[in-house]
Design an enzyme around this catalytic site. Structure first.
Site, PDB file in Angstrom:
ATOM      1  N   HIS A 147       1.331  -0.992   0.397  1.00 29.37           N
ATOM      2  CA  HIS A 147      -0.168  -0.001  -0.176  1.00 29.37           C
ATOM      3  C   HIS A 147       0.816   1.151   0.207  1.00 29.37           C
ATOM      4  CE1 HIS A 147      -2.603   3.070   2.803  1.00 29.37           C
ATOM      5  NE2 HIS A 147      -2.727   2.978   0.921  1.00 29.37           N
ATOM      6  N   ARG A 200       9.218  18.319 -15.082  1.00 30.51           N
ATOM      7  CA  ARG A 200       9.594  17.212 -15.382  1.00 30.51           C
ATOM      8  C   ARG A 200      10.634  16.870 -14.380  1.00 30.51           C
ATOM      9  NH1 ARG A 200      14.059  18.318 -19.543  1.00 30.51           N
ATOM     10  NH2 ARG A 200      14.978  16.814 -19.656  1.00 30.51           N
ATOM     11  N   TYR A 236       5.747  12.955 -22.828  1.00 27.15           N
ATOM     12  CA  TYR A 236       4.891  13.204 -21.919  1.00 27.15           C
ATOM     13  C   TYR A 236       4.329  11.896 -21.325  1.00 27.15           C
ATOM     14  CZ  TYR A 236       7.633  18.188 -22.441  1.00 27.15           C
ATOM     15  OH  TYR A 236       7.848  19.053 -22.769  1.00 27.15           O
ATOM     16  N   GLY A 237       4.427  10.987 -22.112  1.00 32.72           N
ATOM     17  CA  GLY A 237       4.218   9.771 -21.682  1.00 32.72           C
ATOM     18  C   GLY A 237       3.825   8.810 -20.495  1.00 32.72           C
ATOM     19  N   ASN A 238       4.699   9.472 -19.104  1.00 28.34           N
ATOM     20  CA  ASN A 238       5.623   8.502 -18.404  1.00 28.34           C
ATOM     21  C   ASN A 238       3.545   8.898 -17.347  1.00 28.34           C
ATOM     22  OD1 ASN A 238       8.355   8.040 -19.471  1.00 28.34           O
ATOM     23  ND2 ASN A 238       8.017  10.098 -19.014  1.00 28.34           N
TER      24      ASN A 238
END
Length: 149
Positions: free
Chosen positions: A22, A109, A131-133
């Site tokens: 968790h 970033r 910016y696909g993270n």
């Protein structure tokens, strides 16, 4: 191969998801992300897009309901623009399996890189979207309900 688990989920990724607790975070990184430079636990999923990976992970993963935002993405650098279709694809993959309204937060970033350093693991994918993270935060998995009870 196991029944009921998307074949895109590798044995190593399944083990990693299972070992997470968790509040642990998992970075789903694009192909350009410096995963090996910033983290000691890196899984490779080359050729797999992040929305495909989210489609495989979400049925197995409880998102943290106690976090303000269990989904974190990198914000655009000044002068760049975000492609809203990227976030849309990710949210579509997640919403296929959960009715919960999950908040998504964008962070700067270098703040994203610092957060990624503290994550449980980094999964470097074949995603090429700018910016696909995305970082996903694990919640408490509900109690298992056996059909024999």
């Amino acid at each position: 191969m196991l029944k009921g688990i998307n074949p895109i989920i590798s044995p190593e990724l399944l083990k990693t998801l299972s070992e997470m607790g968790h509040g642990d975070e998992l970075v789903l990184a694009d192909a350009h992300f410096p995963g090996h430079k910033i983290h000691h636990r890196v899984l490779r999923m080359d050729g797999i897009s992040i929305d495909m990976l989210l489609d495989g992970i979400t049925p197995l993963f409880e998102f943290d309901s106690y976090a303000d935002a269990p989904l974190i993405m990198m914000d655009a650098v000044v002068g760049d623009e975000l492609d809203p279709k990227v976030e849309g694809k990710y949210m579509d993959a997640i919403r296929k399996y959960t009715q919960d309204e999950l908040n998504l937060q964008r962070i700067e970033r270098f703040a994203f890189y610092e957060r990624a350093k503290k994550a449980f693991a980094v999964v470097v994918t074949g995603e090429t979207a700018k910016y696909g993270n995305i970082i996903i935060k694990k919640g408490v998995t509900p109690a298992y309900k056996s059909i024999n009870r």
